[in-house]
Design a protein around this motif. Structure first.
Motif, mmCIF file in Angstrom:
data_model
loop_
_atom_site.group_PDB
_atom_site.id
_atom_site.type_symbol
_atom_site.label_atom_id
_atom_site.label_comp_id
_atom_site.label_asym_id
_atom_site.label_seq_id
_atom_site.Cartn_x
_atom_site.Cartn_y
_atom_site.Cartn_z
ATOM 1 N N LYS A 97 -16.124 -43.307 -23.340
ATOM 2 C CA LYS A 97 -15.825 -44.001 -24.599
ATOM 3 C C LYS A 97 -16.962 -43.812 -25.600
ATOM 4 O O LYS A 97 -16.717 -43.550 -26.781
ATOM 5 C CB LYS A 97 -15.584 -45.494 -24.371
ATOM 6 C CG LYS A 97 -14.271 -45.807 -23.724
ATOM 7 C CD LYS A 97 -13.145 -45.481 -24.662
ATOM 8 C CE LYS A 97 -11.821 -45.857 -24.036
ATOM 9 N NZ LYS A 97 -10.696 -45.330 -24.788
ATOM 10 N N VAL A 98 -18.189 -43.948 -25.140
ATOM 11 C CA VAL A 98 -19.342 -43.769 -26.027
ATOM 12 C C VAL A 98 -19.332 -42.355 -26.595
ATOM 13 O O VAL A 98 -19.570 -42.149 -27.792
ATOM 14 C CB VAL A 98 -20.664 -44.053 -25.277
ATOM 15 C CG1 VAL A 98 -21.862 -43.571 -26.068
ATOM 16 C CG2 VAL A 98 -20.790 -45.540 -24.975
ATOM 17 N N GLN A 99 -19.036 -41.360 -25.761
ATOM 18 C CA GLN A 99 -18.981 -39.968 -26.231
ATOM 19 C C GLN A 99 -17.875 -39.784 -27.263
ATOM 20 O O GLN A 99 -18.059 -39.113 -28.269
ATOM 21 C CB GLN A 99 -18.774 -39.015 -25.048
ATOM 22 C CG GLN A 99 -18.835 -37.552 -25.438
ATOM 23 C CD GLN A 99 -20.181 -37.143 -26.006
ATOM 24 O OE1 GLN A 99 -21.208 -37.477 -25.454
ATOM 25 N NE2 GLN A 99 -20.173 -36.430 -27.107
ATOM 26 N N GLN A 100 -16.716 -40.408 -27.027
ATOM 27 C CA GLN A 100 -15.615 -40.307 -27.985
ATOM 28 C C GLN A 100 -16.005 -40.912 -29.335
ATOM 29 O O GLN A 100 -15.756 -40.314 -30.383
ATOM 30 C CB GLN A 100 -14.367 -41.021 -27.451
ATOM 31 C CG GLN A 100 -13.679 -40.297 -26.326
ATOM 32 C CD GLN A 100 -12.549 -41.111 -25.712
ATOM 33 O OE1 GLN A 100 -12.368 -42.284 -26.012
ATOM 34 N NE2 GLN A 100 -11.779 -40.484 -24.850
ATOM 35 N N TYR A 101 -16.621 -42.092 -29.307
ATOM 36 C CA TYR A 101 -17.033 -42.735 -30.555
ATOM 37 C C TYR A 101 -18.123 -41.927 -31.257
ATOM 38 O O TYR A 101 -18.134 -41.827 -32.479
ATOM 39 C CB TYR A 101 -17.509 -44.166 -30.302
ATOM 40 C CG TYR A 101 -16.398 -45.119 -29.927
ATOM 41 C CD1 TYR A 101 -15.192 -45.115 -30.608
ATOM 42 C CD2 TYR A 101 -16.543 -46.016 -28.887
ATOM 43 C CE1 TYR A 101 -14.167 -45.975 -30.271
ATOM 44 C CE2 TYR A 101 -15.520 -46.882 -28.546
ATOM 45 C CZ TYR A 101 -14.337 -46.860 -29.236
ATOM 46 O OH TYR A 101 -13.330 -47.713 -28.902
ATOM 47 N N SER A 102 -19.023 -41.355 -30.480
ATOM 48 C CA SER A 102 -20.080 -40.526 -31.048
ATOM 49 C C SER A 102 -19.488 -39.306 -31.741
ATOM 50 O O SER A 102 -19.889 -38.956 -32.853
ATOM 51 C CB SER A 102 -21.049 -40.099 -29.947
ATOM 52 O OG SER A 102 -21.974 -39.169 -30.425
ATOM 53 N N ASP A 103 -18.539 -38.660 -31.083
ATOM 54 C CA ASP A 103 -17.893 -37.485 -31.684
ATOM 55 C C ASP A 103 -17.155 -37.860 -32.965
ATOM 56 O O ASP A 103 -17.216 -37.137 -33.961
ATOM 57 C CB ASP A 103 -16.911 -36.849 -30.691
ATOM 58 C CG ASP A 103 -17.605 -36.209 -29.491
ATOM 59 O OD1 ASP A 103 -18.841 -36.008 -29.557
ATOM 60 O OD2 ASP A 103 -16.914 -35.940 -28.492
ATOM 61 N N ALA A 104 -16.452 -38.990 -32.946
ATOM 62 C CA ALA A 104 -15.718 -39.435 -34.135
ATOM 63 C C ALA A 104 -16.681 -39.750 -35.280
ATOM 64 O O ALA A 104 -16.426 -39.376 -36.436
ATOM 65 C CB ALA A 104 -14.866 -40.659 -33.802
ATOM 66 N N ALA A 105 -17.786 -40.426 -34.982
ATOM 67 C CA ALA A 105 -18.774 -40.758 -36.017
ATOM 68 C C ALA A 105 -19.404 -39.490 -36.587
ATOM 69 O O ALA A 105 -19.615 -39.395 -37.804
ATOM 70 C CB ALA A 105 -19.853 -41.672 -35.442
ATOM 71 N N GLN A 106 -19.675 -38.537 -35.730
ATOM 72 C CA GLN A 106 -20.262 -37.279 -36.187
ATOM 73 C C GLN A 106 -19.290 -36.544 -37.112
ATOM 74 O O GLN A 106 -19.695 -36.001 -38.142
ATOM 75 C CB GLN A 106 -20.610 -36.422 -34.973
ATOM 76 C CG GLN A 106 -21.467 -35.232 -35.278
ATOM 77 C CD GLN A 106 -21.927 -34.540 -34.003
ATOM 78 O OE1 GLN A 106 -21.260 -34.592 -32.974
ATOM 79 N NE2 GLN A 106 -23.055 -33.872 -34.070
#
Length: 143
Positions: A74-83
């Motif tokens: 989940k953290v990786q998904q949110y990080s990718d979306a924010a990027q």
């Protein structure tokens, strides 16, 4: 099969998931099995009629994608979306800056052309604007 330490470390989660999957299990049933993987499998088999293989696969599935792994995903998904959002915002800002520069360049060229073609009128307009600005400033000081 999950080992004793894994089950003991996540006993409340294991207990809850077993009860969700096999509603006929009670807290007393699970209390009898606490501390022993084999006893746990046996109690679930006895109470539900499930095969040993089914019970072991279910318990293993609880540890296959642990909560830590799920949180990391989940953290990786949110990080990718924010990027991606930051990249999109940066591109939008660059596009708007180019558009503004082009418009201000066009306006500057228009003003230069007008002053060149009509110098007397341009001088009169500039003089009038100067007097108006001075009057506004002078009236503002009186208060």
């Amino acid at each position: 099969m999950a080992n004793r330490e894994q089950i003991r470390g996540h006993w409340n989660e294991v207990k809850g998931r077993l009860k969700e999957h096999w509603a006929q299990l009670t807290d007393d049933d699970l209390r009898r099995a606490e501390g022993s993987t084999d006893r746990l499998v046996g109690v679930v088999q006895q109470k539900t009629g499930a095969t040993r293989n089914e019970v072991e696969k279910f318990i293993d599935s609880l540890f296959g994608a642990s909560m830590g792994d799920q949180a990391a995903q989940k953290v990786q998904q949110y990080s990718d979306a924010a990027q991606q959002m930051a990249s999109d915002a940066g591109q939008y800002a660059r596009d708007q800056a180019k558009r503004f520069a082009a418009q201000s360049g066009d306006l500057s060229a228009t003003v230069n052309e007008t002053v060149r073609k009509r110098p007397g009128e341009s001088l009169a307009i500039a003089f009038g604007l100067g007097i108006a600005a001075g009057a506004i400033l002078f009236m503002g000081r009186k208060k």
